[in-house]
Design an enzyme around this catalytic site. Sequence first.
Site, PDB file in Angstrom:
ATOM      1  N   GLN A  11      63.495   6.505 -61.041  1.00  0.00           N
ATOM      2  CA  GLN A  11      63.959   6.305 -62.402  1.00  0.00           C
ATOM      3  C   GLN A  11      62.774   6.288 -63.365  1.00  0.00           C
ATOM      4  OE1 GLN A  11      67.157   3.624 -62.218  1.00  0.00           O
ATOM      5  NE2 GLN A  11      67.327   3.306 -64.417  1.00  0.00           N
ATOM      6  N   SER A  91      61.161   4.524 -54.999  1.00  0.00           N
ATOM      7  CA  SER A  91      62.384   3.782 -55.305  1.00  0.00           C
ATOM      8  C   SER A  91      63.615   4.659 -55.064  1.00  0.00           C
ATOM      9  CB  SER A  91      62.322   3.266 -56.745  1.00  0.00           C
ATOM     10  OG  SER A  91      63.414   2.437 -57.038  1.00  0.00           O
ATOM     11  N   LEU A  92      64.352   4.999 -56.116  1.00  0.00           N
ATOM     12  CA  LEU A  92      65.497   5.908 -56.008  1.00  0.00           C
ATOM     13  C   LEU A  92      65.139   7.176 -55.240  1.00  0.00           C
ATOM     14  CD1 LEU A  92      68.190   7.330 -57.000  1.00  0.00           C
ATOM     15  CD2 LEU A  92      66.840   7.988 -59.007  1.00  0.00           C
ATOM     16  N   ARG A 116      74.661   2.039 -56.345  1.00  0.00           N
ATOM     17  CA  ARG A 116      73.387   1.317 -56.438  1.00  0.00           C
ATOM     18  C   ARG A 116      73.035   1.014 -57.893  1.00  0.00           C
ATOM     19  NH1 ARG A 116      67.786   2.967 -56.981  1.00  0.00           N
ATOM     20  NH2 ARG A 116      66.353   1.841 -55.583  1.00  0.00           N
ATOM     21  N   HIS A 200      63.444  -4.237 -58.176  1.00  0.00           N
ATOM     22  CA  HIS A 200      62.501  -4.512 -57.088  1.00  0.00           C
ATOM     23  C   HIS A 200      61.897  -5.912 -57.148  1.00  0.00           C
ATOM     24  CE1 HIS A 200      62.926  -0.488 -55.598  1.00  0.00           C
ATOM     25  NE2 HIS A 200      62.671  -0.016 -56.805  1.00  0.00           N
ATOM     26  N   GLN A 249      64.726  -2.166 -49.887  1.00  0.00           N
ATOM     27  CA  GLN A 249      63.884  -1.739 -51.014  1.00  0.00           C
ATOM     28  C   GLN A 249      64.381  -2.263 -52.351  1.00  0.00           C
ATOM     29  OE1 GLN A 249      65.531   1.656 -53.246  1.00  0.00           O
ATOM     30  NE2 GLN A 249      64.384   2.815 -51.736  1.00  0.00           N
TER      31      GLN A 249
END
Length: 307
Positions: A11, A91-92, A116, A200, A249
């Site tokens: 993102q 991440s994503l 998510r 996170h 994560q």
Amino acid sequence: MPVTAFLFPGQGSQAPGMGRDLASRHPEARSVFERADEALGFPLSQLCFEGPAEALRQTENTQAAILSTSVATLAVLRARGVEPDFVAGHSLGEYSALVCAGAIEFEDALRLVRKRGRFMQMAVPDGVGAMAALLGIDAEAAESICREAADGQVVSPANLNTPSQTVIAGHAEAVGRAVSLAKAAGAKRAVLLQVSAPFHCSLMAPAGSRLAPYLAETRFRDLEIPLINNWQAGEIRSGNEARRGLRRQISNPVLWERIVRHLVSRKVDRFVEVGPGRVLTGLMRGIDRKIRSRSTHTPAAVEAVMA
């Protein structure tokens, strides 16, 4: 022969118009966007190609849009015979990397990232959480600042991106205190980020719990290409490890610098950022300027990689 890693962005790499030129030039890319529209039941491709930016910034839209653009770019590279030896995603981006590695179907990944994004947004009410980037101080100093700033609230490292760039996340007041402390400690920059939730960190634990049953019912296969995961910076090859990593994560920091250094230790000497933007290519310069990295943020850049 060079050893290649494909890196997939997360993102923050989104922008209206992403994927449009690629889809107009390459049927492989166009097919991916058509599959995304069908799987989600609305014209995600139109949102990618035209915006508006405000709708594209909504987390549940952003995540599906970046995943689709990344997989569309991957399809073009693969149609020309460009393949990685390792994969990783920020991440994503780990979802895109797992699609690349054959662990999960693209349509399943799309449905998961929509959930998510929604669950991450639900985990913390608007205005309660925040994120900030601390530049010019090391990770150890950033962690110490977070401990001092917490004062009974949550604030912790969220993305350990380079030796001198750490993104922090937590309660808005605690993040604000950390920004002030970082400036006083001599940080080159300490700035709040325009994000919709504190990703996170432990405040995201409810999102992980909500996503868990959907991860459990999704089929994960063993990986055809090894992946270096976010929360451990460890090399994984099994579907069960992949599923577990996607849950963990969400509320744990992304260990990006360690991921890159792990790949270098595995003799990777060519990195390709597969998807929109050039965020990861920029971070690479902050980790080690000797590392060779290319982005695929335009059709011309994709052509350069294929050449």
